[in-house]
Design a protein around this motif. Structure first.
Motif, PDB file in Angstrom:
ATOM      1  N   MET A   1      -0.075   0.477 -13.580  1.00  0.00           N
ATOM      2  CA  MET A   1      -1.286   0.082 -12.865  1.00  0.00           C
ATOM      3  C   MET A   1      -2.527   0.598 -13.597  1.00  0.00           C
ATOM      4  O   MET A   1      -2.458   1.534 -14.400  1.00  0.00           O
ATOM      5  CB  MET A   1      -1.266   0.644 -11.440  1.00  0.00           C
ATOM      6  N   THR A   2      -3.677  -0.005 -13.292  1.00  0.00           N
ATOM      7  CA  THR A   2      -4.916   0.374 -13.969  1.00  0.00           C
ATOM      8  C   THR A   2      -5.495   1.675 -13.459  1.00  0.00           C
ATOM      9  O   THR A   2      -6.307   2.300 -14.128  1.00  0.00           O
ATOM     10  CB  THR A   2      -5.970  -0.731 -13.802  1.00  0.00           C
ATOM     11  N   GLY A   3      -5.099   2.104 -12.255  1.00  0.00           N
ATOM     12  CA  GLY A   3      -5.612   3.339 -11.687  1.00  0.00           C
ATOM     13  C   GLY A   3      -4.960   3.623 -10.350  1.00  0.00           C
ATOM     14  O   GLY A   3      -4.216   2.788  -9.809  1.00  0.00           O
ATOM     15  N   THR A   4      -5.266   4.794  -9.803  1.00  0.00           N
ATOM     16  CA  THR A   4      -4.647   5.178  -8.534  1.00  0.00           C
ATOM     17  C   THR A   4      -5.045   4.235  -7.407  1.00  0.00           C
ATOM     18  O   THR A   4      -4.240   3.948  -6.518  1.00  0.00           O
ATOM     19  CB  THR A   4      -5.037   6.626  -8.170  1.00  0.00           C
ATOM     20  N   GLY A   5      -6.288   3.745  -7.438  1.00  0.00           N
ATOM     21  CA  GLY A   5      -6.724   2.815  -6.400  1.00  0.00           C
ATOM     22  C   GLY A   5      -5.898   1.543  -6.399  1.00  0.00           C
ATOM     23  O   GLY A   5      -5.466   1.064  -5.345  1.00  0.00           O
ATOM     24  N   ALA A   6      -5.671   0.977  -7.586  1.00  0.00           N
ATOM     25  CA  ALA A   6      -4.858  -0.240  -7.688  1.00  0.00           C
ATOM     26  C   ALA A   6      -3.420   0.030  -7.265  1.00  0.00           C
ATOM     27  O   ALA A   6      -2.785  -0.794  -6.581  1.00  0.00           O
ATOM     28  CB  ALA A   6      -4.898  -0.767  -9.122  1.00  0.00           C
ATOM     29  N   TRP A   7      -2.890   1.199  -7.664  1.00  0.00           N
ATOM     30  CA  TRP A   7      -1.531   1.575  -7.267  1.00  0.00           C
ATOM     31  C   TRP A   7      -1.419   1.694  -5.753  1.00  0.00           C
ATOM     32  O   TRP A   7      -0.465   1.191  -5.136  1.00  0.00           O
ATOM     33  CB  TRP A   7      -1.164   2.904  -7.937  1.00  0.00           C
TER      34      TRP A   7
ATOM     35  N   ALA B   1      -1.473  -1.686  -4.026  1.00  0.00           N
ATOM     36  CA  ALA B   1      -0.202  -2.385  -4.178  1.00  0.00           C
ATOM     37  C   ALA B   1       0.873  -1.774  -3.285  1.00  0.00           C
ATOM     38  O   ALA B   1       1.680  -2.492  -2.679  1.00  0.00           O
ATOM     39  CB  ALA B   1       0.245  -2.337  -5.641  1.00  0.00           C
ATOM     40  N   CYS B   2       0.897  -0.440  -3.185  1.00  0.00           N
ATOM     41  CA  CYS B   2       1.906   0.244  -2.361  1.00  0.00           C
ATOM     42  C   CYS B   2       1.742  -0.063  -0.882  1.00  0.00           C
ATOM     43  O   CYS B   2       2.726  -0.235  -0.154  1.00  0.00           O
ATOM     44  CB  CYS B   2       1.804   1.753  -2.564  1.00  0.00           C
TER      45      CYS B   2
END
Length: 441
Positions: free
Chosen positions: A75-81, A84-85
């Motif tokens: 993922m591009t960053g924790t926010g994107a992760w 998605a989660c």
């Protein structure tokens, strides 16, 4: 996404405890509460449990950010992760990550109060923002004292009140009144500048005669808009109309009229969005334009045949490229901010020779009956956006006459005066002009 990668940094036993909570909720009884006291106690406990779970969630987000789980998952960053989660909105996920990392980086008192369910995530966000806005020069002891004071205050007040207290947080470390005032002023001015920079207005034509839009405004501007729309919608006027209708329907006593009015209010409860929408339409149709530097450029020009206008039949045309019924055009012709260009009506002098340097509002209205868009070939920018260009330059002896006016959008008007480009103006049998450009070699 690998579940092992997502969970390898989670403290031992966390998943099992959360699973037990999830299973316990299945045993929660459902049904009517016995009384107000029971409802109050249950709601308080529910809020506390929810807040504590949110604290756990934020601590997991912070741990995931420290462990760089996102990079392991591609993922591009924790926010994107996180988005998605959890299948949540990306912007909300980004805000959650910012709060989680703020709590994990020095806001110990806030994190502990949140974990205990003593303050909400909204309070925690206010404290994180307020402490981030503190001026430079404060030492660690002062920052801790300010955070502690804000947490103590958060247990007593709502987030809005806490936000106001946060702007004057320097008072907690006994800074002077001048310093407290200066900091509050700086915070507010920064907030106002950022709010203005975030201002946006977008719209989309739905193809069914309606247009949907979205706006982001500084709170002050939005408050002015909301107050004005509510005034136009006028709940008091609605009540008066409902009471009048009740009396007309046979209500003979004040009590009967009051009951009928209340019934009308309840019936309209789900319809207030429509009432506010109608009020917004009324507001836009009556915006004053007489003080604008270019009235017609910011005013809708409605073109309709005189006979159609009298009969309220047929179609009228707007300088924005849209059509509407002649009856609607007739109604609009009575309103301020609308310029009716009635074909076959009274004429206005439009040829001014060398007496005037600039084209007049009447000339702009007249051209709105001819052009829908910029006159440059292939340009679809609406006529309402255009500037009037002299086909024969006024500086070279040209006249400010209607027949020599060429509507051009700002881009093509600049190009008409750009020596790097050559242009030709073609005029058809109806007097409509088309401008063709080419780059000079």
């Amino acid at each position: 996404m690998s579940s092992a990668a997502a969970l390898h940094a989670v403290p031992l036993g966390t998943v099992e405890v959360l699973r037990e909570i999830d299973e316990a909720l299945d045993r929660l009884p459902h049904g009517d509460v016995v009384g107000a006291a029971d409802a109050s106690a249950a709601l308080s406990m529910a809020d506390k449990v929810i807040t504590r779970l949110q604290a756990v969630r934020l601590s997991l987000v912070a741990e995931a950010d420290r462990s760089e789980v996102a990079s392991e998952s591609g993922m591009t960053g924790t926010g994107a992760w996180l988005a998605a989660c959890t299948r949540r909105d990306g912007s909300q996920a980004a805000r959650d990550v910012r709060l989680a990392t703020a709590l994990d980086n020095g806001l110990d008192a806030t994190r502990e109060a949140l974990a205990a369910g003593a303050v909400s995530t909204e309070h925690a966000q206010v404290i994180a923002t307020a402490t981030a806005q503190l001026p430079e020069g404060l030492d660690a002891t002062e920052r801790t004292a300010i955070e502690t004071a804000l947490v103590r205050r958060a247990k007593l007040v709502d987030p809005g009140t806490l936000r106001r207290d946060g702007r004057r947080a320097l008072a907690a470390v006994e800074r002077s009144q001048a310093e407290v005032d200066a900091h509050e002023d700086q915070v507010l001015r920064t907030q106002e500048d950022e709010a203005l920079a975030k201002s946006r207005l977008t719209w989309h034509q739905n193809g069914d005669g309606t247009t949907s839009g979205h706006f982001t405004l500084p709170t002050l501007a939005a408050a002015i808009l909301v107050k004005t729309v509510q005034h136009v919608a006028s709940p008091r006027r609605f009540a008066q109309q409902a009471a009048k209708a009740a009396r007309a329907a046979g209500a003979t006593t004040a009590a009967e009229a009051a009951d009928a009015t209340w019934d009308a209010f309840r019936a309209a409860d789900g319809d207030w969005a429509h009432r506010y929408g109608s009020a917004f339409v009324e507001l836009l149709e009556h915006l004053p334009t007489d003080t604008l530097s270019g009235k017609v450029a910011a005013t809708v020009v409605v073109t309709v045949d005189h006979e159609q206008l009298k009969a309220s039949l047929g179609a009228a045309h707007l300088d924005t490229g849209h059509d509407l019924s002649a009856s609607e055009a007739r109604r609009l012709a009575c309103n301020a901010g609308i310029v009716p260009a009635v074909l076959g009506g009274r004429s206005v002098p439009l040829d001014l020779g060398r007496q005037e340097r600039f084209f007049t509002e009447a000339q702009r209205v007249a051209l709105a009956t001819v052009y829908d868009t910029c006159a440059a070939e292939g340009c679809d920018r609406p006529y309402a956006w255009s500037e009037l260009h002299h086909e024969d330059p006024w500086a070279s002896g040209g006249h400010t006459d209607l027949a020599l006016a060429v509507p051009l959008c700002g881009h093509h008007h600049r190009r008409a005066h750009d020596p790097r480009y050559w242009h030709r103006v073609d005029t058809d049998a109806h007097g409509k002009k088309s401008v063709i450009y080419s780059r000079r070699s």
